[in-house]
Design a protein around this motif. Structure first.
Motif, PDB file in Angstrom:
ATOM      1  N   ALA A 180      -9.215 -17.017  -1.518  1.00  0.00           N
ATOM      2  CA  ALA A 180      -9.607 -16.203  -2.676  1.00  0.00           C
ATOM      3  C   ALA A 180      -8.931 -14.839  -2.623  1.00  0.00           C
ATOM      4  O   ALA A 180      -8.493 -14.310  -3.658  1.00  0.00           O
ATOM      5  N   ARG A 181      -8.856 -14.243  -1.421  1.00  0.00           N
ATOM      6  CA  ARG A 181      -8.202 -12.943  -1.308  1.00  0.00           C
ATOM      7  C   ARG A 181      -6.712 -13.059  -1.602  1.00  0.00           C
ATOM      8  O   ARG A 181      -6.121 -12.173  -2.229  1.00  0.00           O
ATOM      9  N   LEU A 197      -2.171 -12.171  -5.532  1.00  0.00           N
ATOM     10  CA  LEU A 197      -1.163 -12.688  -6.457  1.00  0.00           C
ATOM     11  C   LEU A 197      -1.472 -12.249  -7.889  1.00  0.00           C
ATOM     12  O   LEU A 197      -0.570 -11.918  -8.662  1.00  0.00           O
ATOM     13  N   ALA A 198      -2.767 -12.260  -8.234  1.00  0.00           N
ATOM     14  CA  ALA A 198      -3.148 -11.833  -9.583  1.00  0.00           C
ATOM     15  C   ALA A 198      -2.822 -10.357  -9.795  1.00  0.00           C
ATOM     16  O   ALA A 198      -2.351  -9.960 -10.869  1.00  0.00           O
ATOM     17  N   GLY A 199      -3.075  -9.542  -8.767  1.00  0.00           N
ATOM     18  CA  GLY A 199      -2.742  -8.129  -8.885  1.00  0.00           C
ATOM     19  C   GLY A 199      -1.257  -7.896  -9.068  1.00  0.00           C
ATOM     20  O   GLY A 199      -0.831  -7.101  -9.919  1.00  0.00           O
ATOM     21  N   LEU A 200      -0.432  -8.589  -8.273  1.00  0.00           N
ATOM     22  CA  LEU A 200       1.015  -8.458  -8.416  1.00  0.00           C
ATOM     23  C   LEU A 200       1.475  -8.953  -9.784  1.00  0.00           C
ATOM     24  O   LEU A 200       2.338  -8.332 -10.425  1.00  0.00           O
ATOM     25  N   ALA A 250      -4.216  -9.334   3.273  1.00  0.00           N
ATOM     26  CA  ALA A 250      -3.716 -10.405   2.422  1.00  0.00           C
ATOM     27  C   ALA A 250      -2.199 -10.296   2.329  1.00  0.00           C
ATOM     28  O   ALA A 250      -1.602  -9.255   2.628  1.00  0.00           O
ATOM     29  N   ALA A 251      -1.558 -11.376   1.890  1.00  0.00           N
ATOM     30  CA  ALA A 251      -0.091 -11.399   1.822  1.00  0.00           C
ATOM     31  C   ALA A 251       0.432 -10.301   0.903  1.00  0.00           C
ATOM     32  O   ALA A 251       1.446  -9.665   1.195  1.00  0.00           O
ATOM     33  N   LEU A 298       2.997  -7.390   1.944  1.00  0.00           N
ATOM     34  CA  LEU A 298       4.250  -7.192   1.219  1.00  0.00           C
ATOM     35  C   LEU A 298       4.418  -5.733   0.824  1.00  0.00           C
ATOM     36  O   LEU A 298       5.489  -5.139   1.013  1.00  0.00           O
ATOM     37  N   LEU A 299       3.366  -5.145   0.276  1.00  0.00           N
ATOM     38  CA  LEU A 299       3.452  -3.747  -0.146  1.00  0.00           C
ATOM     39  C   LEU A 299       3.630  -2.806   1.038  1.00  0.00           C
ATOM     40  O   LEU A 299       4.182  -1.709   0.886  1.00  0.00           O
ATOM     41  N   ALA A 300       3.159  -3.212   2.204  1.00  0.00           N
ATOM     42  CA  ALA A 300       3.268  -2.368   3.391  1.00  0.00           C
ATOM     43  C   ALA A 300       4.587  -2.560   4.135  1.00  0.00           C
ATOM     44  O   ALA A 300       4.786  -1.967   5.201  1.00  0.00           O
ATOM     45  N   ALA A 301       5.493  -3.364   3.572  1.00  0.00           N
ATOM     46  CA  ALA A 301       6.793  -3.581   4.210  1.00  0.00           C
ATOM     47  C   ALA A 301       7.566  -2.268   4.271  1.00  0.00           C
ATOM     48  O   ALA A 301       7.510  -1.441   3.347  1.00  0.00           O
TER      49      ALA A 301
END
Length: 653
Positions: free
Chosen positions: A231-232, A237-240, A285-286, A290-293
């Motif tokens: 779910a997280r 994915l929905a946020g992106l 979460a993934a 990703l944003l923390a890359a």
């Protein structure tokens, strides 16, 4: 943008994912403005920035409130240290470049916008003088500072409002802010049709975006960490998708902001909240990872400076080249933007933020006085320099050979009687004075804005070819569609409604509608025009629509000066900046029996349009015809069948 960006969210621990979100936002904006294909909705990055700003600022204020009170003076001192240094540095560099590049009238407009940017007033300045997607806006180096002014105006209101709410012990604390956010969103939805330019620029219709972040900071934690991992991941994915889908699929034709801004704003809110759940869930979460890359975090840290420098670079390059930039030039501009942004962050932003200095104590206000004094001095200096350049007419001694030649035409509009200004109602119109020709049996009503009025000298010149005497009914900024409303021209709605009464009372049998159809971001224009044409036709009048006429990137005097060494075969013609597809949309929407004239095939070849014939300017400015241009245009339009039977050839003489 994001003047509130700090690179450190110290009140709740550093969040690299927020810096990554800043990077996504600023890259979307920069690539969109640079004209990179495939990102037609990159302007939504500004809305993501608004959410981040509202969140970061509110979290800090909430932390202070829980600690015993909000130190208003210390808050504003932090804003000064974080906003002004990079802004002043950018204004100085851009002003030096503008001094060498911009011709006097251009520098005068630039200087006025620099004053507005210095005083956090540029959103109002640009609202009153342009639209964000107008062609002329592509040549205003400080246009992007509108969003900084929106944020800075919000910063003036939020801490005081929060302090009042805390002192009054309102429970729940978030409720009044939620009510204001809902009202702001409702106003934005309404203004999207009634006043689209105001809707884009002004705080009342943008406040809800910043308040989304504010409410996120105030709201109780929903316990996302307890959700199943799947779910997280789906939330991430929905946020992106809420951000990236608008970037990829929105365009200038999308009604915006209003409901169109909800997906990117809610997407940003979901991603911010998901990043908070790390402590609860034990892992990110993934989407958060990703944003923390590291690459995104690096860009996010410099995002404020990148936003500041990118638009002046793009615009000044476009002015120097007098054309759109090529792909290699675009790549060079983007690289220069990132490099300058990094230098500004390292040598301007960070030193002035003093990250290792102890925070000023609210009980020691004397520590804040140097900050306020320096901020006031810097603001006054930039505003003063801008005022000097504006008052001098753009420092004309820089280009002694440049001359602005008066182009006849606008003096025939009969200002304030037949061409009404924003402060006038339709009652100021005078029928006798505005019947501009004589000797015919019937009447021809010219109804529209200044892009209708600019045909007056041409229609008078060719009065013998009109099916009746010309009656001029025009008003500044007032598009001739029923139901159109504008905060800039408050009497426009009544002015247009009165046109139907005139047609009925005077028995008018021919009505010419003309306007700057492409100026407003209200994409309901074709449908509105169709409904207006239907109501006029129901009164027994024949309707003749003149589409959007060509506009140029610069006034003819600027183009001629830049082309002064070009051969005669090239001089006097230039590529228009108006999108001719506006006229295709108008033609497709209008019913049969309506004569539609497209000025582009009537006046232009495949690539360029004339702005001068020899030494005679056809245009009085970048878009309005002078007398010679109006005479040529009307002659071509009549030959194309403006007052004849509607036929397909009327679109392409």
């Amino acid at each position: 943008m994001q003047s509130g960006a700090t690179g450190r969210t110290t009140d709740f621990g550093y969040r690299p994912d927020i810096d990554g979100l800043r990077a996504v936002a600023v890259l979307a904006v920069v690539l969109y403005h640079a004209g990179v294909a495939g990102m037609p909705g990159g302007f939504v990055g500004v809305d993501v920035f608004f959410v981040i700003s509202g969140y970061v600022i509110a979290r800090g204020l909430m932390r202070e409130a829980r600690g015993g009170g909000i130190a208003i003076a210390a808050f504003y001192a932090r804003r000064i240290r974080r906003i002004l240094p990079a802004l002043v540095a950018t204004l100085l560099l851009a002003s030096v470049a503008a001094y060498w590049i911009l011709l006097p009238p251009q520098l005068e407009d630039y200087a006025r916008s620099a004053v507005a940017a210095s005083l956090s007033w540029s959103n109002i300045y640009f609202w009153r003088s342009s639209g964000y997607f107008d062609a002329a806006s592509l040549y205003r180096p400080l246009l992007h500072t509108w969003s900084l002014s929106v944020e800075e105006q919000f910063y003036l209101l939020l801490p005081v409002s929060l302090l009042v709410a805390v002192r009054l012990q309102l429970r729940p604390l978030w409720l009044p802010f939620a009510v204001i956010a809902a009202l702001s969103l409702g106003l934005s939805v309404y203004a999207g049709r009634a006043a689209p330019t105001a809707n884009f620029y002004l705080l009342p219709t943008r406040a809800w975006e910043l308040l989304v972040g504010t409410l996120l900071a105030m709201a109780p934690r929903p316990g996302l960490g307890a959700l199943p991992p799947a779910a997280r991941e789906a939330l991430g994915l929905a946020g992106l998708a809420g951000i990236l889908a608008p970037v990829l699929f929105y365009s200038e034709a999308t009604p915006f902001p209003g409901l169109g801004a909800l997906p990117p704003c809610l997407g940003a809110a979901v991603l911010i909240r998901l990043g908070e759940a790390r402590a609860e869930a034990g892992r990110d979460a993934a989407a958060t990872r990703l944003l923390a890359a590291a690459p995104l975090v690096a860009v996010g840290l410099i995002s404020y400076s990148v936003y500041l420098v990118h638009w002046p670079l793009i615009v000044l390059s476009r002015i120097v080249l007098m054309r759109d930039v090529s792909a290699p030039e675009t790549a060079a501009i983007v690289a220069a933007t990132l490099a300058l942004g990094a230098l500004s962050y390292r040598f301007v932003e960070r030193p002035f933020r003093r990250p290792h200095a102890p925070a000023p104590s609210p009980s020691r206000p004397q520590r804040l006085r140097p900050v306020f004094a320096a901020g006031f001095a810097a603001t006054l200096a930039m505003a003063g320099l801008g005022w000097v350049a504006a008052a001098s007419g753009g420092l004309p001694a820089r280009f002694p050979e440049f001359r602005v030649r008066p182009v006849p035409g606008t003096e025939t509009w009969n200002h304030r009687t037949c061409f009404l200004f924003a402060d006038q109602t339709w009652q100021a119109w005078d029928q006798a004075a505005c019947t501009r020709t004589a000797g015919k049996a019937g009447l021809v009503l010219l109804w529209g804005d200044s892009f209708a009025a600019h045909y007056v000298p041409g229609l008078i010149r060719h009065a013998n070819r009109l099916p009746g005497n010309l009656v001029q009914y025009t008003a500044a900024g007032c598009r001739p569609t029923l139901g159109f409303a504008s905060h800039v021209v408050p009497h426009c709605h009544a002015f247009n409604e009165n046109a139907l009464a005139l047609i009925r009372r005077l028995g008018i049998r021919d009505v010419v509608l003309a306007a700057r159809w492409g100026a407003q971001r209200d994409r309901a224009v074709p449908q509105d025009l169709r409904e207006t044409v239907a109501q006029v036709a129901a009164l027994g009048a024949r309707v003749h629509v003149i589409g959007q006429s060509p506009e140029f990137p610069l006034d003819p005097a600027f183009l001629a000066y830049r082309q002064r060494h070009d051969p005669p075969s090239v001089a006097g013609r230039w590529r228009p900046v108006t999108d001719p597809r506006v006229n295709d949309a108008l033609r497709a929407a209008l019913p049969g029996g309506t004569t539609v004239i497209d000025p582009f095939p009537a006046l232009c070849d495949a690539a360029t349009c004339p702005y001068a014939l020899g030494d005679t300017f056809l245009y009085a400015d970048s878009g309005h015809f002078g007398s010679a241009g109006a005479a040529l245009a009307v002659e071509r339009f009549v030959e194309a069948g403006l007052f004849g039977r509607p036929r397909s050839t009327a679109m392409a003489p």
